[in-house]
Design an enzyme around this catalytic site. Sequence first.
Site, PDB file in Angstrom:
ATOM      1  N   ASP A   7     -15.911 -13.907  -2.149  1.00  7.74           N
ATOM      2  CA  ASP A   7     -15.311 -12.493  -2.610  1.00  7.74           C
ATOM      3  C   ASP A   7     -14.234 -12.686  -3.760  1.00  7.74           C
ATOM      4  O   ASP A   7     -13.626 -14.076  -3.862  1.00  7.74           O
ATOM      5  CB  ASP A   7     -14.565 -11.898  -1.592  1.00  7.74           C
ATOM      6  N   SER A   8     -13.951 -11.775  -4.439  1.00  9.23           N
ATOM      7  CA  SER A   8     -12.946 -11.845  -5.406  1.00  9.23           C
ATOM      8  C   SER A   8     -11.531 -12.383  -4.640  1.00  9.23           C
ATOM      9  O   SER A   8     -10.610 -12.870  -5.465  1.00  9.23           O
ATOM     10  CB  SER A   8     -12.660 -10.462  -6.076  1.00  9.23           C
ATOM     11  N   TYR A  39     -11.552  -7.627  -9.199  1.00  8.03           N
ATOM     12  CA  TYR A  39     -12.758  -7.701 -10.078  1.00  8.03           C
ATOM     13  C   TYR A  39     -13.027  -6.172 -10.432  1.00  8.03           C
ATOM     14  O   TYR A  39     -13.621  -5.797 -11.491  1.00  8.03           O
ATOM     15  CB  TYR A  39     -14.144  -8.239  -9.334  1.00  8.03           C
ATOM     16  N   GLY A  40     -12.721  -5.240  -9.770  1.00  7.19           N
ATOM     17  CA  GLY A  40     -12.932  -3.747  -9.893  1.00  7.19           C
ATOM     18  C   GLY A  40     -12.533  -3.137 -11.145  1.00  7.19           C
ATOM     19  O   GLY A  40     -13.002  -2.056 -11.357  1.00  7.19           O
ATOM     20  N   CYS A  70     -18.817  -9.345  -1.651  1.00  2.00           N
ATOM     21  CA  CYS A  70     -18.193  -8.442  -2.676  1.00  2.00           C
ATOM     22  C   CYS A  70     -19.141  -7.484  -3.220  1.00  2.00           C
ATOM     23  O   CYS A  70     -20.011  -7.847  -3.853  1.00  2.00           O
ATOM     24  CB  CYS A  70     -17.465  -9.280  -3.836  1.00  2.00           C
ATOM     25  N   ASN A  71     -18.782  -6.180  -3.137  1.00  7.78           N
ATOM     26  CA  ASN A  71     -19.790  -5.108  -3.739  1.00  7.78           C
ATOM     27  C   ASN A  71     -19.865  -5.081  -5.284  1.00  7.78           C
ATOM     28  O   ASN A  71     -20.681  -4.786  -5.726  1.00  7.78           O
ATOM     29  CB  ASN A  71     -19.251  -3.578  -3.092  1.00  7.78           C
ATOM     30  N   THR A  72     -18.597  -5.211  -5.645  1.00  4.33           N
ATOM     31  CA  THR A  72     -18.346  -5.074  -7.060  1.00  4.33           C
ATOM     32  C   THR A  72     -18.942  -6.451  -7.539  1.00  4.33           C
ATOM     33  O   THR A  72     -20.085  -6.114  -8.687  1.00  4.33           O
ATOM     34  CB  THR A  72     -17.004  -5.337  -7.595  1.00  4.33           C
ATOM     35  N   GLU A 150      -4.648  -7.331  -1.051  1.00  3.21           N
ATOM     36  CA  GLU A 150      -4.072  -8.920  -1.461  1.00  3.21           C
ATOM     37  C   GLU A 150      -2.522  -8.885  -1.213  1.00  3.21           C
ATOM     38  O   GLU A 150      -2.371 -10.079  -1.140  1.00  3.21           O
ATOM     39  CB  GLU A 150      -4.384  -9.007  -2.795  1.00  3.21           C
ATOM     40  N   CYS A 182     -16.227  -1.398  -0.445  1.00  6.43           N
ATOM     41  CA  CYS A 182     -15.430  -2.522  -0.793  1.00  6.43           C
ATOM     42  C   CYS A 182     -14.914  -3.191   0.247  1.00  6.43           C
ATOM     43  O   CYS A 182     -14.271  -2.638   1.215  1.00  6.43           O
ATOM     44  CB  CYS A 182     -14.541  -2.048  -1.760  1.00  6.43           C
ATOM     45  N   THR A 183     -15.142  -4.608   0.248  1.00  6.79           N
ATOM     46  CA  THR A 183     -14.667  -5.211   1.481  1.00  6.79           C
ATOM     47  C   THR A 183     -13.297  -5.159   2.043  1.00  6.79           C
ATOM     48  O   THR A 183     -12.894  -5.155   3.031  1.00  6.79           O
ATOM     49  CB  THR A 183     -15.272  -6.715   1.662  1.00  6.79           C
ATOM     50  N   HIS A 184     -12.516  -4.941   0.573  1.00  9.37           N
ATOM     51  CA  HIS A 184     -11.115  -5.012   0.874  1.00  9.37           C
ATOM     52  C   HIS A 184     -10.553  -3.819   1.809  1.00  9.37           C
ATOM     53  O   HIS A 184      -9.365  -3.718   2.120  1.00  9.37           O
ATOM     54  CB  HIS A 184     -10.279  -5.139  -0.580  1.00  9.37           C
TER      55      HIS A 184
HETATM   56  N1  DGL Z   1     -13.910  -6.794  -2.453  1.00  6.72           N
HETATM   57  C1  DGL Z   1     -14.601  -6.404  -3.557  1.00  6.72           C
HETATM   58  C2  DGL Z   1     -15.831  -5.467  -3.363  1.00  6.72           C
HETATM   59  O1  DGL Z   1     -16.207  -5.333  -2.198  1.00  6.72           O
HETATM   60  C3  DGL Z   1     -13.948  -6.009  -4.780  1.00  6.72           C
HETATM   61  C4  DGL Z   1     -12.357  -6.043  -4.952  1.00  6.72           C
HETATM   62  C5  DGL Z   1     -11.831  -6.411  -6.277  1.00  6.72           C
HETATM   63  O2  DGL Z   1     -11.676  -7.235  -6.809  1.00  6.72           O
HETATM   64  O3  DGL Z   1     -11.637  -5.264  -7.143  1.00  6.72           O
HETATM   65  O4  DGL Z   1     -16.215  -4.514  -4.174  1.00  6.72           O
END
Ligand code: DGL
Length: 262
Positions: A7-8, A39-40, A70-72, A150, A182-184
């Site tokens: 993941d990011s 990453y988003g 990570c979905n992104t 984070e 988004c996993t976060h």
């Molecule tokens: N955890 C990531 C996701 O599932 C992205 C978070 C990020 O880095 O912006 O999309």
Amino acid sequence: MKIGIFDSGLGGLSVLNEALSKLSEHEFLYYADVKNVPYGQKSRDEILKFSFDAVKFLIENGSNAVVVACNTATSVAIKDIRAKLSVPIIGMEPAIKKAHDLSYNDALKTLVIATPVTVNGAKLKELIINLHAKDKTELLALPRLVNFAENGEFDTENVKSYLKEELAKFDLSKFGFLVLGCTHFNYFKDSLREILPSNISIIDGNEGTINRLISELGLKISTLDQAPKVRFFYSGDEVFSKFELDKISRNLTHLKKMRAIC
Ligand code: DGL
């Protein structure tokens, strides 16, 4: 078997938790690209490069399969990664299909919350079109949640007022599902549950992703309760500091509590 999870940042720990609950006899390498999170809000070229480098690193360090938690990164890079690398790569996309399958009332809409890159990406648009769900799906980007997660800020007033302000843009009585794209966002299930009306179910993609890993690799669900075997990496450097390992362990504990919230 050695399984890489990327993941990011620390959002993918929610996927690791799910994996550990079912695949405890396997070894895991968890890669958080903390140097480049979030990453988003990055360019597609940057996300492509960061994601490719991370997955390649996990393979070079012995992973027999990699979960892009990570979905992104999945939205931007999964095709490219699969084309260039030769181990099974499991991606992650917002669980809109699960919301559909659970829906008992066609009139109820689904709200997908994700990063700006995922919300604006072609992959999510395609998924919605393929599910014939265009009229009943709304999208909302919540980039600040990634920074909150984070920083270990999970259920503060700042988080809650941000969520309330953003969710107020919708008439929530028309919705049956909130999909965490988004996993976060798994860190905030308790705050979301507090704010959302009870008619809305919260859906994440963790279970579906690990079930896909299990079926693609033909794995067996472990029944033994074994100590987890996980090594953590921050952008390519193995994490040994007690301070960071404690933070990861606190996050995993918090996410275990969030797992039951729906
Ligand atoms: N955890 C990531 C996701 O599932 C992205 C978070 C990020 O880095 O912006 O999309």
